[in-house]
Enzyme design. Structure first.
Site, PDB file in Angstrom:
ATOM      1  N   ASP A 281       0.418 -39.986  22.627  1.00 22.16           N
ATOM      2  CA  ASP A 281      -1.009 -40.370  22.520  1.00 22.16           C
ATOM      3  C   ASP A 281      -0.979 -41.216  20.928  1.00 22.16           C
ATOM      4  O   ASP A 281      -1.688 -41.862  20.544  1.00 22.16           O
ATOM      5  CB  ASP A 281      -2.083 -39.075  22.556  1.00 22.16           C
ATOM      6  N   ARG A 282      -0.169 -40.915  20.294  1.00 15.05           N
ATOM      7  CA  ARG A 282       0.149 -41.602  18.925  1.00 15.05           C
ATOM      8  C   ARG A 282       1.305 -42.529  18.886  1.00 15.05           C
ATOM      9  O   ARG A 282       2.162 -42.628  19.862  1.00 15.05           O
ATOM     10  CB  ARG A 282       0.824 -40.492  17.808  1.00 15.05           C
TER      11      ARG A 282
HETATM   12  C1  G16 Z   1      -4.830 -34.257  16.933  1.00 20.65           C
HETATM   13  C2  G16 Z   1      -5.954 -34.684  17.236  1.00 20.65           C
HETATM   14  C3  G16 Z   1      -6.299 -35.960  16.429  1.00 20.65           C
HETATM   15  C4  G16 Z   1      -5.929 -35.733  14.917  1.00 20.65           C
HETATM   16  C5  G16 Z   1      -4.710 -34.990  14.589  1.00 20.65           C
HETATM   17  C6  G16 Z   1      -4.422 -34.426  13.370  1.00 20.65           C
HETATM   18  O1  G16 Z   1      -3.742 -35.242  17.262  1.00 20.65           O
HETATM   19  O2  G16 Z   1      -6.125 -34.951  18.571  1.00 20.65           O
HETATM   20  O3  G16 Z   1      -7.606 -36.305  16.500  1.00 20.65           O
HETATM   21  O4  G16 Z   1      -6.231 -36.755  14.013  1.00 20.65           O
HETATM   22  O5  G16 Z   1      -4.401 -33.936  15.453  1.00 20.65           O
HETATM   23  O6  G16 Z   1      -5.253 -33.379  13.119  1.00 20.65           O
HETATM   24  P1  G16 Z   1      -5.010 -32.562  11.610  1.00 20.65           P
HETATM   25  O7  G16 Z   1      -5.361 -33.424  10.574  1.00 20.65           O
HETATM   26  O8  G16 Z   1      -6.102 -31.438  11.879  1.00 20.65           O
HETATM   27  O9  G16 Z   1      -3.402 -31.839  11.809  1.00 20.65           O
HETATM   28  P2  G16 Z   1      -2.476 -34.729  18.160  1.00 20.65           P
HETATM   29  O10 G16 Z   1      -1.773 -36.049  18.304  1.00 20.65           O
HETATM   30  O11 G16 Z   1      -1.837 -33.837  17.348  1.00 20.65           O
HETATM   31  O12 G16 Z   1      -3.019 -34.114  19.450  1.00 20.65           O
END
Ligand code: G16
Length: 543
Positions: A281-282
């Protein structure tokens, strides 16, 4: 095959974070740990009787075992059907798409995203609802409340399902369909982008290096980039998913995707570079000799999405998470569309997308997406970039220069302090929080504080309020520092400091970001007292 009702006790700490429950793999593998959380999820969503669920993950260690447990529990809880990605694989955006395409009631995604995988590393599980998006905070709060009083769970005593063979089988009355993880997703991408134009771009010799980081996007990128679009063989590197991501850290940022960074800044760099994370997703975007910050990337996509067929009617609105730079706000302003500011976590975009208030959203953490699914989507972002490059015939560097000269440049960087003792991290946040009201009007390192608060979000669609979403210090002249604790780590606390400085002077659009941000960084360090409180003198990761 009997259904067993297994007695259990509540397990502490099963609180979903920014994106589902993330813990050490060894914790997930403890007796009853996974089962308790799955039963709590099923109960929290009102049961799964008669429902259809999509199940898949990023292929990390324990993915396959956990899927077998989930299938047996879904069957025991009366689910009608589970659709599972072949080999247990489904990228997060592909899961979101499959839920929507098949009209499923929801899905379970097994991933700890960009965190490393393996028996010593991390695992995660999250629930997505029928719109294909992550469960709302109201829902995850409910699931957490159930974990605290769970006394038993249901599981069928069935043998393992062969996850590698496409086809259908049954556990109890529940049908299991093993589906190709790529086909439906690739069809969706084809409907959004001008594949002929992108194919022509490749035919003209345009070169791409896509680093799948041994994670789930490998098969998708092979099929779409090298298969459907005719990119040269070898465009996709590290394209075979492995349970420990080749021993690496599937986090597409300049630190963990250093090899790609080096290649893109080297003497024979390809035209375009990208890397995606564990669950796809990223994405990190690079051009020859240039790294595009995710915040700037979002602004580019907002400004130019109309060049792709799927967005030719323009955007209804855009949204960004609060710590994401305000570059996209400036684009939205010129386009005359709304720009929403939400807390960190893709789940906060769901209502806006469902209500048609926004078409495009994104975050500083390398996620961007649109209303085509309800997750951020790495390959989608890459394809939108390629479509834009094919239409404009510009290089990435030219696109960025255009953006900055038109809207000003929002210099941006995130500094992470990882695995900080939780008490110390909380002390940093508590200390700064207490100071915020007295900061307004004061000047630090030449920057005058214009506003300082703790971000809270009122969802304009369902009226829910989310508090405690990060500390913001807004300075005059377009500078800003934000501090928050990550909600995705599995060890100690991660303090994230987000730094931003707007520059409109045409002579200063090519500075090194850390130089442009030096004062706002010093101000943030001074005001947060982070060095004294934690004993840390420099960040572990700079994005
Ligand atoms: C998740 C969330 C994102 C967020 C990211 C970082 O992404 O879906 O919306 O920006 O974590 O979150 P944090 O700053 O709380 O660590 P992913 O790609 O890890 O599922």
């Amino acid at each position: 095959m009997p259904i067993q009702m297994v007695r259990t006790n509540p397990i502490e700490g099963q609180k979903p974070g920014t994106s589902g429950l993330r813990k050490k793999t060894a914790v997930f593998m403890r007796p009853h740990y996974l089962e308790n959380y799955v039963q709590s999820t099923f109960d929290g969503i009102g049961g799964v009787e008669g429902k259809t669920l999509v199940v898949g993950g990023d292929g990390r260690y324990f993915n396959d075992r956990a899927i077998q447990v989930i299938l047996r529990m879904a069957a025991a809880n009366g689910a009608a059907k589970c659709i599972v990605g072949q080999g247990g694989l489904l990228s997060t955006p592909a899961t979101s798409n499959l839920i929507r395409q098949r009209g499923a009631d929801g899905g379970l995604i097994l991933s700890a995203s960009h965190n490393p995988g393996g028996p010593e590393a991390d695992f995660g599980l999250k629930y997505n609802g029928e719109n294909g998006g992550p469960a709302t905070e109201t829902m995850t709060d409910k699931i957490f409340a159930i974990t605290k009083k769970l006394t038993d769970y249901k599981i069928a005593a069935a043998s393992d399902i062969d996850l590698d063979v496409i086809g259908t089988s049954k556990i109890e009355g529940m049908e299991i369909e093993i589906a190709d993880p790529v086909t439906d997703y690739a069809t969706l991408m084809k409907s959004l982008f001008d594949f002929d134009k992108i194919r022509a771009l490749f035919a003209d010799g345009f070169t791409v290096r896509f680093d799948a980081m041994h994670a789930v996007t490998g098969p998708y990128a092979h099929a779409i980039l090298e298969g459907m679009l005719g990119a040269a063989k070898g465009t996709v590197v590290n394209g075979v998913p492995s349970p420990d991501f080749g021993g690496g850290h599937p986090d597409p940022n300049p630190i963990w995707a250093k090899d790609l960074m080096d290649k893109m800044h080297g003497p024979v760099a390809p035209d375009f570079g990208a890397a995606s994370d564990g669950d796809g997703d990223r994405i990190m975007i690079l051009g020859r000799g240039i790294y595009v910050t995710p915040s700037d990337g979002l602004a580019v996509l907002a400004a130019k999405a109309h060049l792709a067929p799927g967005y030719k009617g323009g955007l209804a609105g855009v949204a960004r998470s609060m710590p994401t730079s305000r570059a996209v706000d400036r684009v939205a302003d010129v386009l005359g569309i709304s720009c929403f500011e939400t807390p960190t976590g893709w789940k906060f975009f769901g209502n806006l997308l469902d209500a048609g208030k926004v078409t495009l959203c994104g975050e500083e953490s390398a996620g961007a997406g649109s209303d085509h699914v309800r997750e951020k989507d790495g390959l989608w972002a890459l394809l939108l970039w390629l479509n834009i490059l094919a239409e404009t015939q510009q290089s990435v560097a030219e696109i960025m220069a255009d953006l900055w000269s038109t809207y000003g440049r929002c210099y941006y960087s995130r500094h992470d302090y990882e695995n900080v003792d939780s008490d110390k991290a909380n002390a940093v946040m508590d200390g700064l929080r207490a100071k915020l009201p007295s900061l307004i009007g004061t000047t630090v390192y030449g920057l005058t504080v214009e506003a300082a608060d703790e971000f809270a979000y009122d969802d304009p669609v369902d009226g829910s309020r989310s508090t405690g979403q990060g500390l913001r210090i807004v300075f005059k002249a377009g500078a800003r520092a934000v501090l928050r604790l990550s909600g995705t780590g599995t060890e100690g606390a991660t303090i994230r400091i987000y730094l931003e400085q707007l520059e409109k002077d045409a002579e200063k659009l090519d500075l090194l970001p850390q130089d442009a941000l030096a004062d706002v960084c010093k101000a943030a360090m001074h005001l947060s007292d982070l060095v004294t409180q934690t004993g840390r003198s420099k960040p572990d990761v700079i994005t």
